[in-house]
Design a protein around this motif. Structure first.
Motif, PDB file in Angstrom:
ATOM      1  N   THR A  43       0.747  -1.158  -0.115  1.00  0.00           N
ATOM      2  CA  THR A  43      -0.085  -0.158   0.070  1.00  0.00           C
ATOM      3  C   THR A  43       0.970   1.116   0.199  1.00  0.00           C
ATOM      4  O   THR A  43       0.467   2.088  -0.725  1.00  0.00           O
ATOM      5  CB  THR A  43      -0.970   0.011   1.296  1.00  0.00           C
ATOM      6  OG1 THR A  43      -0.307  -0.120   2.436  1.00  0.00           O
ATOM      7  CG2 THR A  43      -1.853  -1.145   1.063  1.00  0.00           C
ATOM      8  N   LYS A  58      -8.654   1.848   0.063  1.00  0.00           N
ATOM      9  CA  LYS A  58      -9.554   1.111   0.692  1.00  0.00           C
ATOM     10  C   LYS A  58     -11.021   1.347  -0.277  1.00  0.00           C
ATOM     11  O   LYS A  58     -11.605   0.260  -0.393  1.00  0.00           O
ATOM     12  CB  LYS A  58      -9.807   1.461   2.085  1.00  0.00           C
ATOM     13  CG  LYS A  58     -10.590   0.394   2.553  1.00  0.00           C
ATOM     14  CD  LYS A  58     -10.672   0.567   4.039  1.00  0.00           C
ATOM     15  CE  LYS A  58     -12.034  -0.289   5.090  1.00  0.00           C
ATOM     16  NZ  LYS A  58     -12.520  -1.242   4.183  1.00  0.00           N
ATOM     17  N   ARG A  61     -10.567  -0.657  -3.353  1.00  0.00           N
ATOM     18  CA  ARG A  61     -10.640  -1.982  -2.989  1.00  0.00           C
ATOM     19  C   ARG A  61     -12.113  -2.569  -2.828  1.00  0.00           C
ATOM     20  O   ARG A  61     -12.570  -3.537  -3.195  1.00  0.00           O
ATOM     21  CB  ARG A  61     -10.005  -2.542  -1.818  1.00  0.00           C
ATOM     22  CG  ARG A  61      -8.228  -2.396  -2.154  1.00  0.00           C
ATOM     23  CD  ARG A  61      -7.298  -3.073  -1.014  1.00  0.00           C
ATOM     24  NE  ARG A  61      -7.804  -2.734   0.262  1.00  0.00           N
ATOM     25  CZ  ARG A  61      -7.251  -1.574   0.888  1.00  0.00           C
ATOM     26  NH1 ARG A  61      -6.362  -0.948   0.341  1.00  0.00           N
ATOM     27  NH2 ARG A  61      -7.354  -1.672   2.134  1.00  0.00           N
ATOM     28  N   ASP A  62     -12.692  -1.951  -1.816  1.00  0.00           N
ATOM     29  CA  ASP A  62     -14.069  -2.154  -1.307  1.00  0.00           C
ATOM     30  C   ASP A  62     -15.166  -2.154  -2.794  1.00  0.00           C
ATOM     31  O   ASP A  62     -16.056  -2.979  -2.861  1.00  0.00           O
ATOM     32  CB  ASP A  62     -14.488  -1.289  -0.259  1.00  0.00           C
ATOM     33  CG  ASP A  62     -14.088  -1.769   0.949  1.00  0.00           C
ATOM     34  OD1 ASP A  62     -13.434  -2.530   1.172  1.00  0.00           O
ATOM     35  OD2 ASP A  62     -14.039  -0.554   1.770  1.00  0.00           O
TER      36      ASP A  62
END
Length: 95
Positions: A43, A58, A61-62
């Motif tokens: 990351t 994030k 990704r979600d």
């Protein structure tokens, strides 16, 4: 009638060397860069490359916008997925 041109062997060899040298000089940096590339980015490395904060990573990704590998809390992005993610967001220049 077709004229036949015979080039001396030495001239052909010199021309071939010149072409190979020019191609090597133009392609070598990309080949070296690809060979030295990692298979996965952390990351932190992804942030360094894109400037994207961890929260935004994030979010992506979600939203399943980018593939990733998770081992416990550790997140890794396959470099091919990173390339695809960036390419999908490329803005073409007008003109």
């Amino acid at each position: 009638m077709n004229d036949l041109v015979v080039t001396p062997l030495g001239e052909l060899e010199d021309r071939i060397r010149q072409i190979v040298r020019e191609e090597f000089r133009s392609e070598a940096p990309a080949i070296v860069k690809q060979a030295n590339r990692k298979d996965y980015l952390t990351t932190a490395e992804f942030k360094e490359l894109t400037g994207m904060c961890y929260r935004t990573q994030k979010y992506h990704r979600d939203a399943e916008n980018i593939e990733y590998v998770q081992d416990g809390r550790r997140i890794l992005y396959p470099i091919k997925a990173v390339d695809q993610f960036l390419e999908e967001r490329r803005v073409k220049a007008a003109g």
